[in-house]
Design an enzyme around this catalytic site. Structure first.
Site: not given
Length: 390
Positions: A240, A266, A316, A336
């Site tokens: 990531e 993100e 995110h 997540e």
């Protein structure tokens, strides 16, 4: 129904926080010669709430986690006048009005995060007005429950990381994400530390658990190219944000280079930004955050574009504004989840400020079919732990 008032408040945490630790998480500041806590600029110990009132008595609740004082000023001075007096069901018109009127300075970053907070509150109003959860307005239930991964495992001592990983196994999670603590300026010794931490976690969880690896923009292209072959044996689900968010060509090069999927997004904004990422095949996993990317209106469009490219969307930070989008589209296979714990980076502040987020059970989250809107309310229990700015 018309919007009559937009109320913003900034909540700045003044309660207990976990002290900063060295090599806690690689980040974009790491390549600079600097002393002190390099994660300092990435700790979000404040939040902006957006409450939009209507003449029908319905109040929608939105939120902004980035630069909360600035977000409040943008909403109060620029965005609120654009939506007051308008019908919240004209959400596309209102989004375009906010986006186009602030385009000279607000199309990315904190300007778009402020738009996101207003947009999320508008969708909350619409759900409450028709008595349906937001995900039912977006496409409905596409999965019985939402699989989620435990997202913490910041770099501490290896024994502590192994114990934490075991705790997620014990809770029924079949996926988890860990952070690297070292980057380019730490040289070969830092590389070895990074590899040792992955090996330590894999030793506990075995090969049948998905393991995600996060760099948080703390590496560069050359360093990542050296690390990728060393990481492939651990079979991570993704790597990531290895490089800065603006280095789209770097992402594309890395994504072509390795068997490890490269993830990001993100720190990207609007459907235009994600179209560029997808057309360049820069990422194999998209990770927008709804309260940054442009709100639910923008995120819903991104999901449709991503689906046409067969690129999964895994937002995110979890949190309810993301869960509704994940539930409503096949483009999002999972979510997540930040475990509830003491205030550290700041994502955990969500649980101190809002009520209504679902708790995972055996690695799955669910949303109620009968709770209208987002299903969130402000949690006044901890208000005395915040400095509140009206």
């Amino acid at each position: 129904m018309k919007i009559t008032r937009v109320r913003t408040r900034v909540f700045e945490w003044k309660g207990h926080t976990v002290p900063a630790q060295p090599h806690f998480c690689s980040n974009a500041m790491d390549e600079l010669w600097d002393r002190g806590d390099s994660m300092g600029t990435f700790r979000f110990h404040g939040w902006t709430t957006v409450e939009i009132e209507t003449d029908s008595g319905i109040v929608g609740l939105g939120n902004v986690a980035l630069a909360p004082r600035i977000a409040k000023a943008i909403i109060d001075q620029y965005l609120a006048p654009l939506v007051i007096g308008q019908d919240p069901f004209d959400y596309e018109y209102l989004w375009q009005r906010m986006y186009r009127s602030t385009h000279a300075w607000g199309r990315k970053g904190i300007g778009m995060a402020a738009i996101s907070g207003v947009d999320i509150a508008i969708w909350d109003i619409m759900g409450k007005a028709v008595g349906k959860p937001v995900f039912k307005l977006l496409g409905g239930r596409t999965k019985e429950k939402i699989p989620c991964y435990a997202s913490k495992l910041y770099r501490t001592d290896l024994k502590s990381m192994q114990e934490e990983a075991q705790s997620y196994l014990d809770q029924g999670f079949t996926a988890m994400k860990m952070r690297f603590g070292y980057g380019p300026k730490d040289g070969p010794a830092g590389m070895r530390e990074n590899l040792n931490s992955v090996a330590a976690v894999r030793e506990v969880i075995g090969d049948d658990i998905d393991l995600m690896l996060e760099c948080y923009m703390g590496w560069n292209l050359e360093y990542t190219k050296r690390m990728l072959p060393k990481l492939e044996r651990f079979e991570p689900r993704w790597l990531e944000e290895p490089v800065l968010a603006d280095d789209i060509d770097g992402y594309a090069e890395l994504n072509r280079l390795t068997s490890i999927p490269i993830s990001g997004g993100e720190h990207e904004f609007t459907s235009y930004g994600f179209r560029q990422l997808l057309e360049k095949r820069a990422v194999s996993v998209i990770q927008y955050d709804t309260n940054r990317v442009g709100g639910i209106t923008a995120a819903h469009k991104i999901n449709a574009i991503a689906e046409s490219f067969s690129v999964p969307v895994i937002p995110h930070a979890g949190q309810m504004h993301n869960y509704h989008l994940t539930m409503s589209t096949l483009a999002s296979p999972m979510s997540e989840f930040f475990p509830v714990h003491d205030v550290e980076i700041g994502n955990e502040l969500f649980y101190y400020l809002f009520e209504g987020d679902p708790e995972p059970v055996n690695g799955f989250l669910d949303l109620d079919d009968d709770t209208p809107g987002l299903g969130l309310t402000l949690n006044e229990t901890y208000f005395d732990q915040f400095h509140i700015i009206e």
